[in-house]
Write an enzyme that holds these catalytic residues in place. Sequence first.
Site, mmCIF file in Angstrom:
data_model
loop_
_atom_site.group_PDB
_atom_site.id
_atom_site.type_symbol
_atom_site.label_atom_id
_atom_site.label_comp_id
_atom_site.label_asym_id
_atom_site.label_seq_id
_atom_site.Cartn_x
_atom_site.Cartn_y
_atom_site.Cartn_z
ATOM 1 N N HIS A 136 9.049 0.860 -2.113
ATOM 2 C CA HIS A 136 9.117 0.153 -3.456
ATOM 3 C C HIS A 136 7.851 -0.458 -4.010
ATOM 4 O O HIS A 136 7.839 -0.670 -5.033
ATOM 5 C CB HIS A 136 10.272 -0.928 -3.190
ATOM 6 C CG HIS A 136 9.750 -2.005 -2.503
ATOM 7 N ND1 HIS A 136 9.520 -1.988 -1.072
ATOM 8 C CD2 HIS A 136 9.431 -3.440 -2.857
ATOM 9 C CE1 HIS A 136 9.158 -3.336 -0.615
ATOM 10 N NE2 HIS A 136 9.133 -4.110 -1.570
ATOM 11 N N ASP B 11 8.768 -4.046 8.692
ATOM 12 C CA ASP B 11 8.302 -2.701 8.680
ATOM 13 C C ASP B 11 6.595 -3.146 8.821
ATOM 14 O O ASP B 11 6.005 -2.392 9.704
ATOM 15 C CB ASP B 11 8.619 -1.666 7.715
ATOM 16 C CG ASP B 11 8.307 -2.409 6.394
ATOM 17 O OD1 ASP B 11 8.333 -3.536 6.101
ATOM 18 O OD2 ASP B 11 8.337 -1.614 5.235
#
Length: 97
Positions: free
Chosen positions: A36, A12
């Site tokens: 996260h 990503d």
Amino acid sequence: MGIGEKIRLPDDVTMGYIIEHLLQKPLTVIDQFHSHLEPMKFIRQETFHEQITFSYSRYSKDEMNVVRIDGFDTRIDPTRFLSLHCFLFPHFKFCPR
């Protein structure tokens, strides 16, 4: 794949790098998406219904990066996703009343 292997970052992040830096196209920041890498404890419970994604991670053996929410015992629900699910969808039979 070559760029990802060269910069050695997750897929990503590699896509963001390609779009923003190589193609010179600005990405749109959407505050309701969560990684996260972001401290989940700062997402306010009253906004949970507005969020698109949540995440979790472990800081250390004893500290988790999770949303702050009451619910199931942390031994049963260390990621807090089960408790979050019951907060958002309380009609499920397994949710505490």
